[in-house]
Write an enzyme that holds these catalytic residues in place. Structure first.
Site, PDB file in Angstrom:
ATOM      1  N   TYR A  43       1.352  10.469  -5.771  1.00 40.65           N
ATOM      2  CA  TYR A  43       1.370  11.234  -7.183  1.00 40.65           C
ATOM      3  C   TYR A  43       0.637  10.168  -8.268  1.00 40.65           C
ATOM      4  CZ  TYR A  43       6.052   8.589  -7.571  1.00 40.65           C
ATOM      5  OH  TYR A  43       6.892   7.523  -7.694  1.00 40.65           O
ATOM      6  N   LYS A  44       0.406   8.909  -7.709  1.00 41.25           N
ATOM      7  CA  LYS A  44      -0.372   8.041  -8.828  1.00 41.25           C
ATOM      8  C   LYS A  44      -1.676   8.170  -8.763  1.00 41.25           C
ATOM      9  CE  LYS A  44       3.517   5.112  -9.157  1.00 41.25           C
ATOM     10  NZ  LYS A  44       4.283   3.807  -8.136  1.00 41.25           N
ATOM     11  N   PHE A  74       8.427  -3.985  -7.548  1.00 44.69           N
ATOM     12  CA  PHE A  74       8.896  -2.653  -8.005  1.00 44.69           C
ATOM     13  C   PHE A  74      10.462  -2.429  -7.644  1.00 44.69           C
ATOM     14  CE2 PHE A  74       9.772   1.777  -8.600  1.00 44.69           C
ATOM     15  CZ  PHE A  74       8.832   2.231  -9.797  1.00 44.69           C
TER      16      PHE A  74
HETATM   17  C1  PLP Z   1       5.689   4.117  -8.104  1.00 40.33           C
HETATM   18  C2  PLP Z   1       6.203   2.979  -7.025  1.00 40.33           C
HETATM   19  C3  PLP Z   1       7.157   3.562  -6.224  1.00 40.33           C
HETATM   20  C4  PLP Z   1       7.993   4.831  -6.327  1.00 40.33           C
HETATM   21  O1  PLP Z   1       8.844   5.068  -5.308  1.00 40.33           O
HETATM   22  P1  PLP Z   1       9.418   6.534  -5.234  1.00 40.33           P
HETATM   23  O2  PLP Z   1      10.384   6.685  -4.197  1.00 40.33           O
HETATM   24  O3  PLP Z   1       8.055   7.427  -4.915  1.00 40.33           O
HETATM   25  O4  PLP Z   1      10.112   6.926  -6.611  1.00 40.33           O
HETATM   26  C5  PLP Z   1       7.685   2.468  -5.421  1.00 40.33           C
HETATM   27  N1  PLP Z   1       7.103   1.268  -5.175  1.00 40.33           N
HETATM   28  C6  PLP Z   1       6.257   0.906  -6.087  1.00 40.33           C
HETATM   29  C7  PLP Z   1       5.481  -0.362  -5.849  1.00 40.33           C
HETATM   30  C8  PLP Z   1       5.563   1.807  -7.114  1.00 40.33           C
HETATM   31  O5  PLP Z   1       4.797   1.573  -7.840  1.00 40.33           O
END
Ligand code: PLP
Length: 409
Positions: free
Chosen positions: A221-222, A125
């Site tokens: 939040y997921k 990500f």
């Molecule tokens: C959703 C997600 C994030 C999100 O990071 P935030 O700091 O909460 O915006 C980070 N890493 C992965 C692998 C994700 O799927």
């Protein structure tokens, strides 16, 4: 293959079916995006109103002690710990996943001072890679971020690597690392393992302690359903707790925050990984959301998730041959999502959402569907497949309005 009738039979025998009542979902919507933003747990609104109106409104600053706000992050941490196989006092809740990547990665690098390489997956990500790159630049002194494809990861782990930062489940394809095996490989090279559980926590059983993970991070939040921008969490293995010195050495991680001393002395244990004042409103929402997991057997969640994924794959491949499956067919090799590829993926997803089936799109061409067994039925999956079949057969996606990219996709 399950047809509509046997899907109904499956639903009748579903040991998790009663948990659907723990969530509020709008009428006429099939929600396949709980991997992006989980559905709202029932009772969450009431909880927030109580915190705002009674605790804050009436108790004012006394709420920190009298309403137990100061201990709320630790209570939430204990609820997350059960879901990710972490022992007492190894989870801290707060900040965002991105910030927690920085906190855990900087701690890990300081434990391997002779080494200069952060290794990650080239398809990780983006925020994980951005933060790792930013930290390497901040540190200077030859620190670098190196990436490798998942298939080459084991070979890329060598004696120059200080820490390996991996997301257990690929956010696009749903492909899943073998956490225990990969962690063993990382340790054999003398490096430390940091696991991102954004697509794992709340989706299936995770065993951080048993896998020997060094650090982990994950989002609220997921699959944990804590609401938009919910606080994230991090994990530190007990063996590292007393030897890490936080780079973000905030007062809430101090041994005695209210002594207001000039020098920073880290709190003992996981508390040192907290930074600033906890966000009580969003933390309360996350706690209420985690209560929806009370009494839930995560092994049953995994089993149903795998069934829902298999069912969706079979239904879509039969009805929509133009969509190319990118998620592994092997149940063990995937998380709790199914993804298909199509050149018109963005427009197709917009048309599907207009028809009441909410999934999401990930650039450049991925249609992504998250499976959340606590509030989805087999019948929902068959129905979603029927609607996607119609979107494709009748080219419902082929309209100018569905090509306009929104700010958030
Ligand atoms: C959703 C997600 C994030 C999100 O990071 P935030 O700091 O909460 O915006 C980070 N890493 C992965 C692998 C994700 O799927």
């Amino acid at each position: 293959m399950l047809d509509g009738t046997s899907a109904l039979e499956k639903d009748r025998q579903d040991p998790l079916k009663a948990f659907r009542d723990r969530f509020v979902l709008p009428e006429g919507v099939i929600y396949l995006d709980g991997n992006s933003l989980g559905a709202m747990p029932a009772g969450l609104g009431q909880r927030i109103r109580d915190v705002v109106e009674r605790q804050w409104g009436e108790r004012l600053v006394r709420g920190w002690n009298e309403a137990g706000w100061i201990d709320l992050p630790a209570r939430v941490a204990a609820k997350i710990a059960r879901l990710v196989g972490a022992g007492d006092g190894t989870i801290a809740v707060g900040d965002s996943t991105s910030v927690n990547v920085f906190k855990t990665l900087s701690a890990a690098l300081a434990l391997r001072p002779q080494r200069r390489v952060i290794l990650s997956d080239s398809n990780n990500f983006p925020t994980d890679l951005y933060i790792a790159d930013g930290l390497a630049r901040l540190l200077g002194q030859g620190y670098e971020l190196r990436t490798a494809a998942a298939a080459e990861m084991h070979e890329a782990i060598d004696e120059t690597v200080a820490a390996v930062l991996l997301t257990e489940v690929d956010y696009r394809t749903g492909w899943r690392y073998d956490m225990a095996q990969t962690t063993d490989r990382i340790h054999a090279a003398g490096a430390l393992a940091i696991w991102d559980l954004c697509h794992s926590a709340g989706a299936f059983p995770v065993h951080l302690d048993a896998a020997n993970a060094d650090f982990a991070i994950g989002c609220g939040y997921k699959y944990l359903n804590g609401g938009p921008g919910a606080p994230a969490f991090l994990y530190v293995a007990p063996r590292h707790l007393e030897s890490i010195r936080p780079a973000l050495s905030g007062w809430m991680g101090h041994q005695a925050p209210f002594a207001f001393t000039h020098d920073y002395t880290p709190a003992s244990g996981i508390a040192r990984m907290t930074v600033g004042t906890p966000p009580i409103l969003s933390m309360s929402a996350l706690e209420a959301a985690l209560d929806a997991f009370d009494g839930v057997d995560m092994n049953l969640v995994r089993e149903k998730s795998q069934d829902l994924c298999d069912l969706f794959i079979a239904e879509i491949e039969r009805r929509c041959p133009m969509l190319e499956l990118v998620t592994p067919r092997d149940r063990k090799q995937r998380g709790s999502q199914v993804s298909f590829r199509h050149r018109q993926g963005y427009a197709i997803m917009q048309a599907l959402i207009a028809e009441g089936v909410i999934g999401d799109f990930r650039a450049p061409d991925i249609l992504r569907f998250g499976m959340t067994p606590l509030y989805l039925s087999h019948a929902d999956i068959v129905r979603a497949a029927e609607i996607l079949e119609r979107v494709m057969a009748e080219s419902l996606w082929d309209r100018a309005e569905f090509r306009i990219r929104a700010k958030v996709t």
